[in-house]
Scaffold this active site. Structure first.
Site, mmCIF file in Angstrom:
data_model
loop_
_atom_site.group_PDB
_atom_site.id
_atom_site.type_symbol
_atom_site.label_atom_id
_atom_site.label_comp_id
_atom_site.label_asym_id
_atom_site.label_seq_id
_atom_site.Cartn_x
_atom_site.Cartn_y
_atom_site.Cartn_z
ATOM 1 N N HIS A 90 36.495 37.151 31.109
ATOM 2 C CA HIS A 90 37.644 36.244 31.139
ATOM 3 C C HIS A 90 37.716 35.484 29.826
ATOM 4 C CE1 HIS A 90 37.876 37.537 35.097
ATOM 5 N NE2 HIS A 90 38.318 36.449 35.683
ATOM 6 N N ARG B 248 34.125 32.571 41.136
ATOM 7 C CA ARG B 248 34.340 31.203 40.634
ATOM 8 C C ARG B 248 34.608 31.225 39.135
ATOM 9 N NH1 ARG B 248 32.658 27.138 44.040
ATOM 10 N NH2 ARG B 248 31.286 27.699 45.758
ATOM 11 N N ARG C 21 36.960 46.974 38.336
ATOM 12 C CA ARG C 21 37.936 46.196 39.122
ATOM 13 C C ARG C 21 39.328 46.706 38.804
ATOM 14 N NH1 ARG C 21 40.237 40.088 39.566
ATOM 15 N NH2 ARG C 21 40.327 40.174 37.301
ATOM 16 N N ASP D 147 42.886 32.342 41.855
ATOM 17 C CA ASP D 147 44.261 32.600 42.277
ATOM 18 C C ASP D 147 44.622 31.865 43.562
ATOM 19 O OD1 ASP D 147 45.750 34.584 40.471
ATOM 20 O OD2 ASP D 147 43.759 35.450 40.601
ATOM 21 N N ARG E 72 48.436 33.970 34.521
ATOM 22 C CA ARG E 72 47.075 34.059 35.038
ATOM 23 C C ARG E 72 46.506 32.664 35.258
ATOM 24 N NH1 ARG E 72 44.617 38.552 35.778
ATOM 25 N NH2 ARG E 72 45.445 40.487 34.954
ATOM 26 N N GLU F 94 42.396 36.806 47.529
ATOM 27 C CA GLU F 94 42.589 35.743 46.548
ATOM 28 C C GLU F 94 43.785 34.826 46.764
ATOM 29 O OE1 GLU F 94 42.669 37.607 42.640
ATOM 30 O OE2 GLU F 94 43.096 39.522 43.553
#
Length: 878
Positions: free
Chosen positions: A137, A580, A395, A542, A712, A505
């Site tokens: 991320h 998290r 993913r 999310d 996002r 999510e």
């Protein structure tokens, strides 16, 4: 504490003086004077001097374009140095002394006092499982080259932390510090180009090489010592309760830059780095293991009676294998077609067995002290990292699988799979999963998107054992989402035992999670396949963006609780995977309190949790910090499993239902319903400018043309952190608490706050957010950047924030924010003096940038530096 804190302040002051001298040499006395004036005005402004606050604003507004960058860089670099000093403080023997995980010893004593016997404790230790998933991320804003220099600064601080240094030693260390700070000043803070997924993976490997490689065995050594002293138990050599996985190079959800070819390359690169690191370990063993006495079994492995140094001989054989493996992988990385060597290392046992034989032999021959040295560390690295270094998760978003299968069913003239009912989908998927014929026709040429999905499955099938940890399905909603992935994996000849984890999510998906898993577990074929084990991922980012933090946190708690119960009933071992983020708006919280605030039984299947962006550096950036972080995780998991938190009372659950509903309604009313909200967000924060910052390989939006809903979670949080309103981390929560107080339930809230760890943590996290928020700065952004007709909305939000602070203090019964965590409050106050000028300057730069038809490069670069600086001051980006 005061003495400890003064030592850190002294380090911060010393680093600040060196930085000041560096600025003077590089930019001249005038710039240094300007920086120092701004710093003094900021300090006075923070102390409440309104006149100096106005002077601060005026000074920053009137900087010339040539002064912008050096001033922004000065405060940014100071904050990075302050963070380095704070990180060192956490491991200093004169600070928090966290490198010695005494928390574990204290925990064992507390458990014994509650009548746990040694057998209970040993069983809990043997079941301990910590899997940390490093993610790509884009929240690490600092460049790798600057991170390395800050690590070196930490090394210097450690060297200075002695009372018996000779003058020449002290002078040498100070000279090195001056060099490092000068190097940092003359290095660009901002990347010029956006990193690729492979760059991100290399950053992850660097964390392993520079910190975890040393930190994990060091932690296990200290953990073992605590066990021996407390309960007379030694951790078995093969028992390594820590694994590392990565999403870097495997997470393709919304990132078109992560392709099957990228994943294949990253897997090769990971194997190459593992072989390289193990080769260095083996070189040491070749040097050290010169003993001749051994067991008959080891002599046989080493080559017979004529071998005079059997341990060294075995290490040399492994060295040859590692060199051959490295040479093969290097050619593969270059794209060459090459035949694998006959002694290629593919399985961890190829390394483990000969070295473990050496270990057993040394112990049998009375050389335990040698066995428990470098050799033991290497054995534990094989168990923790192995020949994959870090396993990766794949993913992908659920609709990509649906679209791929729909394209196939249409080609086969079976109809449109995407349009079928859930029952029809499951029937088709189970029929194909049980079929022995190939699913995919040889001559079929799918679209590029579907081909990419199929190629990814092919990469998984070709990977060495243990290289892929799990397949995560984001935006999972129904059982067929899981079965679809199983079918695609079967079509590529993948092992169907690979864990497939649905990620729930959104608020609705979390509320529906238990139903989805229950339906799956009632499918006989699926039940037989999973062999009593199921992984489920809980989305924090999310869900908070969808419903606000209060509603999301309660939905996460209820989903976990329901999943625990359904899996217990079905006799299935559940592993909850926590997605998290570092910031509170994305589920972040101090590890110990976060784990103890989860539902009872949630850690029985072990802990699997993402570690993201800059939090990887803060928790695992130094070997000593790694020891401290792992000790916190281990003690929290043991405590949660042996002393689980109480089941919440029915009355508490009802209050949480109310808090969830009221907070969600308020949050969604602002974010989704009020037409002024999106224009206000876009003008009051640097959201649009963040897209220019080359943070990570992933686009900021799932869809380029969407509104806030397509943004996002990270840039959503990041933008509000920058203007200090911190909105996603509190909006709706305080108003909901006030609603419950007005309904006469203040005593119930106070009881929940003192007796229920889940709720205690929620309140503590709100306090931390409020301590970082700043009303006057948020108002200043409005005045400089927002159309006057939108000012009432900003004013309304700030009024709400002020009211929420009072409400939370009422619930916690504290006189001030962070009353029970004065160290963190002091830390925030220390950085505010340097963050405030960056915030003011950022608002000024945004105003200048938005007025320019042709952007001035000096303004644009200074703006990027202020974004990096505020992120450093807030200690998280998203």
């Amino acid at each position: 504490m005061n003495q400890q804190y003064s030592a850190m302040r002294s380090n911060v002051s010393m680093l600040g003086k060196i930085l000041g001298n560096t600025i003077k040499e590089a930019q001249g006395q005038d710039i240094l004077d300007k920086v120092e004036t701004i710093r003094q005005l900021s300090k006075s402004s923070r102390a409440g001097n309104e006149e100096d606050r106005q002077q601060l604003l005026s000074t920053l507004q009137n900087l010339s374009n040539d002064e912008l960058l050096p001033v922004a860089r000065a405060f940014n670099q100071f904050l990075n140095l302050a963070n380095a000093a704070e990180q060192y403080h956490s491991i200093s023997p004169h600070g928090e002394a966290a490198s010695n995980p005494v928390a574990l010893a204290a925990l064992f004593e507390r458990l014994k006092s509650k009548n746990f016997n040694n057998e209970d404790l040993i069983k809990a230790v043997n079941e301990l499982s910590i899997e940390l998933v490093l993610t790509a991320h884009p929240t690490e804003i600092a460049r790798r080259t600057l991170i390395h220099k800050l690590v070196e600064v930490n090394t210097c601080l450690a060297q200075l932390d002695h009372d018996d240094l000779a003058d020449y030693e002290h002078n040498n260390i100070m000279r090195r510090l001056r060099q490092l700070i000068a190097q940092s000043w003359h290095t660009d803070e901002i990347r010029k180009i956006r990193p690729t997924p492979i760059d991100e993976a290399k950053w992850g490997f660097a964390v392993v090489e520079n910190s975890l490689w040393e930190g994990v065995p060091a932690f296990l050594r200290e953990f073992n010592e605590q066990l021996e002293e407390s309960i007379g138990y030694s951790l078995p050599v093969e028992s390594v309760p820590i694994r590392f996985t990565s999403w870097m190079g495997g997470d393709r959800d919304g990132n078109p830059n992560v392709t099957a070819e990228v994943t294949r390359h990253v897997l090769l690169l990971s194997r190459w780095k593992a072989a390289d690191l193990f080769l260095k370990d083996i070189q040491v063993l070749v040097s050290e293991l010169s003993m001749s006495e051994c067991t008959p079994e080891l002599r046989r492995i080493a080559g017979g009676d004529e071998v005079s140094e059997p341990y060294r001989e075995i290490a040399k054989q492994l060295r040859t294998q590692l060199n051959n493996t490295l040479a093969y992988l290097e050619k593969r990385l270059k794209g060459e077609q090459v035949i694998p060597p006959t002694d290629l290392l593919l399985h961890n046992n190829q390394l483990w067995q000969p070295l473990y034989a050496c270990y057993q032999s040394l112990k049998s021959c009375g050389m335990e002290i040698i066995a428990d040295g470098q050799l033991l560390d290497t054995l534990r690295r094989i168990r923790c990292f192995g020949l994959s270094l870090v396993r990766i998760d794949i993913r992908q978003e659920s609709t990509r699988h649906t679209d791929a299968i729909a394209e196939l069913t249409q080609y086969l003239e079976l109809g449109d799979y995407a349009g079928w009912s859930e029952t029809e989908k499951q029937a088709f998927l189970l029929r194909e999963l049980n079929s022995k014929r190939p699913l995919i026709p040889r001559k079929w040429q799918p679209s590029a998107e579907t081909q990419e999905v199929l190629e990814t499955c092919k990469v998984i099938a070709e990977s060495p054992p243990d290289a892929i940890a799990a397949y995560v399905i984001s935006m999972a909603k129904v059982p067929s989402d899981v079965l679809a992935v199983k079918l695609l994996l079967k079509a590529a000849d993948c092992p169907l035992s690979l864990p497939v984890a649905p990620l729930f999510e959104t608020l609705d998906d979390l509320n529906n999670a238990e139903s989805v898993i229950r339906q799956l577990l009632h499918i006989e074929w699926y039940r037989e396949l999973i062999q009593g084990k199921q992984m489920v991922m809980i989305g924090y980012s999310d869900s908070a963006k969808d419903a606000g933090v209060m509603a999301a946190s309660w939905a996460q708690y209820r989903a976990q609780d329901a999943l625990i119960r359904v899996c217990e009933k079905e006799n299935v071992k559940l592993t909850l995977f926590h997605g998290r983020g570092g910031s509170i708006g994305r589920g972040g919280a101090p590890a110990h309190s976060a784990l103890l605030s989860q539902p009872p039984g949630s850690l029985k299947g072990g802990l699997r949790v993402t570690e993201q962006g800059e939090m990887i550096r803060f928790k695992f950036g130094l070997p000593q910090v790694t020891i401290s972080s792992l000790a916190l995780y281990a003690s929290a998991i043991l405590e949660a499993n042996l002393l689980p938190p109480p089941e919440p009372k029915a009355e508490w659950k009802q209050v949480m239902d109310t808090l969830s509903d009221v907070s969600c309604d308020m949050y969604r009313d602002y974010v989704r319903e009020q037409p002024e909200f999106v224009p206000y967000f876009r003008s009051a924060t640097p959201e649009q400018e963040l897209a220019k910052l080359p943070l990570g390989s992933r686009p900021a939006k799932r869809r380029p043309t969407g509104g806030v809903e397509s943004l996002r979670a990270i840039p959503w949080i990041f933008a509000w952190t920058q203007n200090r309103l911190m909105l996603p981390a509190w909006l709706g929560a305080g108003a909901a608490l006030q609603h419950v107080i007005d309904a006469g339930q203040q005593d119930t809230l106070s009881e929940m706050s003192s007796d229920w760890p889940f709720f205690t943590t929620r309140i503590a996290m709100l306090e931390m957010v409020f301590a970082k928020a700043d009303l006057w700065l948020a108002e200043y952004y409005d005045q400089r950047l927002v159309d006057k007709k939108l000012w009432p909305l900003g004013s309304k939000l700030r009024t709400q924030l002020l009211a929420d602070i009072e409400t939370v203090l009422t619930v916690s019964r504290d006189g001030q924010l962070m009353a029970d965590l004065p160290w963190i409050a002091e830390s925030i106050a220390l950085r505010n003096v340097y963050t405030d000028p960056l915030n003011v300057l950022q608002a000024e730069l945004l105003q200048r940038s938005r007025q320019q038809e042709q952007p001035d490069p000096r303004v644009e670069l200074a703006l990027m530096v202020t974004i990096a600086g505020v992120a450093a001051g807030m200690r998280n980006t998203g």
